[in-house]
Design a protein around this motif. Structure first.
Motif, PDB file in Angstrom:
ATOM      1  N   LEU A 133      43.826 -47.099 -25.598  1.00 46.27           N
ATOM      2  CA  LEU A 133      42.846 -46.038 -25.873  1.00 46.27           C
ATOM      3  C   LEU A 133      42.671 -45.122 -24.654  1.00 46.27           C
ATOM      4  O   LEU A 133      42.604 -43.897 -24.790  1.00 46.27           O
ATOM      5  CB  LEU A 133      41.503 -46.637 -26.284  1.00 46.27           C
ATOM      6  CG  LEU A 133      41.498 -47.296 -27.662  1.00 46.27           C
ATOM      7  CD1 LEU A 133      40.176 -48.028 -27.904  1.00 46.27           C
ATOM      8  CD2 LEU A 133      41.757 -46.274 -28.754  1.00 46.27           C
ATOM      9  N   TYR A 134      42.626 -45.700 -23.488  1.00 47.49           N
ATOM     10  CA  TYR A 134      42.509 -44.912 -22.254  1.00 47.49           C
ATOM     11  C   TYR A 134      43.713 -43.994 -22.082  1.00 47.49           C
ATOM     12  O   TYR A 134      43.575 -42.802 -21.817  1.00 47.49           O
ATOM     13  CB  TYR A 134      42.367 -45.857 -21.056  1.00 47.49           C
ATOM     14  CG  TYR A 134      42.391 -45.148 -19.731  1.00 47.49           C
ATOM     15  CD1 TYR A 134      41.271 -44.464 -19.265  1.00 47.49           C
ATOM     16  CD2 TYR A 134      43.543 -45.146 -18.947  1.00 47.49           C
ATOM     17  CE1 TYR A 134      41.293 -43.796 -18.045  1.00 47.49           C
ATOM     18  CE2 TYR A 134      43.572 -44.486 -17.725  1.00 47.49           C
ATOM     19  CZ  TYR A 134      42.452 -43.810 -17.286  1.00 47.49           C
ATOM     20  OH  TYR A 134      42.484 -43.146 -16.095  1.00 47.49           O
ATOM     21  N   ALA A 136      45.852 -42.992 -24.403  1.00 48.06           N
ATOM     22  CA  ALA A 136      45.915 -42.005 -25.489  1.00 48.06           C
ATOM     23  C   ALA A 136      45.065 -40.784 -25.152  1.00 48.06           C
ATOM     24  O   ALA A 136      45.491 -39.642 -25.348  1.00 48.06           O
ATOM     25  CB  ALA A 136      45.453 -42.637 -26.800  1.00 48.06           C
ATOM     26  N   LYS A 137      43.876 -41.031 -24.610  1.00 46.37           N
ATOM     27  CA  LYS A 137      42.986 -39.925 -24.240  1.00 46.37           C
ATOM     28  C   LYS A 137      43.619 -39.057 -23.142  1.00 46.37           C
ATOM     29  O   LYS A 137      43.545 -37.828 -23.196  1.00 46.37           O
ATOM     30  CB  LYS A 137      41.646 -40.492 -23.773  1.00 46.37           C
ATOM     31  CG  LYS A 137      40.611 -39.450 -23.451  1.00 46.37           C
ATOM     32  CD  LYS A 137      39.304 -40.092 -23.047  1.00 46.37           C
ATOM     33  CE  LYS A 137      38.303 -39.016 -22.659  1.00 46.37           C
ATOM     34  NZ  LYS A 137      37.033 -39.584 -22.234  1.00 46.37           N
ATOM     35  N   LEU A 138      44.261 -39.701 -22.179  1.00 45.93           N
ATOM     36  CA  LEU A 138      44.912 -38.953 -21.099  1.00 45.93           C
ATOM     37  C   LEU A 138      46.143 -38.186 -21.572  1.00 45.93           C
ATOM     38  O   LEU A 138      46.422 -37.092 -21.095  1.00 45.93           O
ATOM     39  CB  LEU A 138      45.370 -39.913 -19.991  1.00 45.93           C
ATOM     40  CG  LEU A 138      44.341 -40.492 -19.052  1.00 45.93           C
ATOM     41  CD1 LEU A 138      45.032 -41.446 -18.068  1.00 45.93           C
ATOM     42  CD2 LEU A 138      43.616 -39.402 -18.294  1.00 45.93           C
ATOM     43  N   ARG A 140      47.153 -37.215 -24.821  1.00 45.09           N
ATOM     44  CA  ARG A 140      47.120 -36.286 -25.956  1.00 45.09           C
ATOM     45  C   ARG A 140      47.355 -34.831 -25.569  1.00 45.09           C
ATOM     46  O   ARG A 140      48.105 -34.135 -26.247  1.00 45.09           O
ATOM     47  CB  ARG A 140      45.818 -36.432 -26.724  1.00 45.09           C
ATOM     48  CG  ARG A 140      46.010 -37.305 -27.912  1.00 45.09           C
ATOM     49  CD  ARG A 140      44.896 -37.221 -28.921  1.00 45.09           C
ATOM     50  NE  ARG A 140      44.790 -38.552 -29.500  1.00 45.09           N
ATOM     51  CZ  ARG A 140      43.899 -39.451 -29.152  1.00 45.09           C
ATOM     52  NH1 ARG A 140      43.001 -39.181 -28.257  1.00 45.09           N
ATOM     53  NH2 ARG A 140      43.899 -40.620 -29.713  1.00 45.09           N
ATOM     54  N   ARG A 148      50.853 -45.699 -31.458  1.00 45.81           N
ATOM     55  CA  ARG A 148      50.561 -47.088 -31.094  1.00 45.81           C
ATOM     56  C   ARG A 148      51.408 -47.962 -31.996  1.00 45.81           C
ATOM     57  O   ARG A 148      51.546 -47.669 -33.181  1.00 45.81           O
ATOM     58  CB  ARG A 148      49.066 -47.356 -31.329  1.00 45.81           C
ATOM     59  CG  ARG A 148      48.603 -48.779 -31.076  1.00 45.81           C
ATOM     60  CD  ARG A 148      48.281 -48.969 -29.610  1.00 45.81           C
ATOM     61  NE  ARG A 148      47.597 -50.229 -29.379  1.00 45.81           N
ATOM     62  CZ  ARG A 148      48.160 -51.268 -28.777  1.00 45.81           C
ATOM     63  NH1 ARG A 148      49.396 -51.193 -28.352  1.00 45.81           N
ATOM     64  NH2 ARG A 148      47.484 -52.368 -28.586  1.00 45.81           N
ATOM     65  N   GLU A 176      49.872 -42.755 -35.063  1.00 51.17           N
ATOM     66  CA  GLU A 176      49.152 -42.017 -34.035  1.00 51.17           C
ATOM     67  C   GLU A 176      47.762 -42.621 -33.862  1.00 51.17           C
ATOM     68  O   GLU A 176      47.155 -43.123 -34.820  1.00 51.17           O
ATOM     69  CB  GLU A 176      49.025 -40.542 -34.420  1.00 51.17           C
ATOM     70  CG  GLU A 176      50.349 -39.846 -34.332  1.00 51.17           C
ATOM     71  CD  GLU A 176      50.269 -38.352 -34.275  1.00 51.17           C
ATOM     72  OE1 GLU A 176      51.270 -37.712 -34.553  1.00 51.17           O
ATOM     73  OE2 GLU A 176      49.190 -37.824 -33.932  1.00 51.17           O
ATOM     74  N   SER A 178      43.937 -42.147 -33.345  1.00 52.48           N
ATOM     75  CA  SER A 178      42.973 -41.052 -33.578  1.00 52.48           C
ATOM     76  C   SER A 178      41.701 -41.241 -32.816  1.00 52.48           C
ATOM     77  O   SER A 178      41.443 -42.230 -32.245  1.00 52.48           O
ATOM     78  CB  SER A 178      42.686 -40.946 -35.067  1.00 52.48           C
ATOM     79  OG  SER A 178      42.249 -42.180 -35.575  1.00 52.48           O
TER      80      SER A 178
END
Length: 178
Positions: A133-134, A136-138, A140, A148, A176, A178
Motif C-alpha cells: 500500500l505504501y 502503491a501510493k508512491l 501511482r 498487486r 491494480e 485502488s
C-alpha cells in the motif's frame, strides 16, 4: 577457528562434516556473494544474470521483499520482466521504515527507465500488505500501472514456501491497487 565468532565457528564445524564444505568454502561464498547494484538480488556477478539478460522485458518490474521471493517467482517460469528486491518489508513495530528498505533505489530506477507496470509481489501478511500500500501510493504518479499479485497465496504465508501453480495463478490474477 578461534578467529571466528562462536556462532560462525559452530556453523563451520557443523558444515565441515559434509564432504567438500569447510572454512575455505564458506569464506569464498562470503567473499564472492554481493547484492546486485541494480535489483539487489544476491549474486556473484554485478549486475546479476537477470539484470544483464537482454531478453527480459524492462517495461515490467516485479517488487519482492527478499531474494528468496525472487527465486520463487522465477521458479514459476511465467514472469519475464525485471525485479527489484526491497531487502525487507515495512514493520514499524520492529523499527523497519522506508529508509531501511531499497525504496529510494526503486524510485530512482522507475524515474530513469521506461517502466510501464510495477507488480507488487510482497508477502500476503500484515507487513507485506502495508509495504504494498505504501509503495502503491508512491508509484501511482510515476508509472502507468501499479498491480498487486492476486490472492491464492495463504494470508500470513511467505512466497518462498508457495508452490509453482499457486504462484503462477497469483501472478496471472494480479490487479491494480485502488
Amino acid at each position: 577457528m578461534a578467529y571466528y565468532p562462536e556462532p560462525v565457528a559452530r556453523l563451520i564445524d557443523a558444515l565441515q562434516r559434509l564432504p567438500g564444505i569447510g572454512p575455505e568454502s564458506l569464506v569464498a561464498v562470503k567473499d564472492k556473494i554481493v547484492y546486485c547494484r541494480t535489483c539487489f538480488n544476491v549474486t556473484d556477478e554485478d549486475p546479476c544474470r537477470l539484470c544483464a539478460d537482454p531478453g527480459r522485458d524492462a517495461r515490467l518490474l516485479c517488487v519482492v521483499e527478499e531474494p528468496n521471493d525472487l527465486l520463487a517467482m522465477e521458479r514459476t517460469g511465467e514472469y519475464r520482466g525485471r525485479y527489484h528486491v526491497l531487502l525487507g518489508a515495512l514493520s514499524p513495530l520492529d523499527g523497519v521504515g522506508p529508509d531501511d528498505l531499497k525504496v529510494r533505489e526503486l524510485l530512482a530506477r522507475i524515474e530513469a527507465g521506461a517502466v510501464e507496470e510495477v507488480i507488487l509481489a510482497t508477502n500476503p501478511n500484515v507487513e507485506g500488505e502495508a509495504t504494498a500500500l505504501y509503495l502503491a501510493k508512491l508509484l501511482r504518479p510515476l508509472v502507468l500501472r501499479v498491480t498487486r499479485i492476486a490472492r491464492g497465496l495463504p494470508v500470513g504465508g511467505d512466497l518462498e514456501y508457495a508452490d509453482q501453480v499457486t504462484l503462477s495463478k497469483a501472478l496471472e490474477g494480479r490487479r491494480e491497487i485502488s
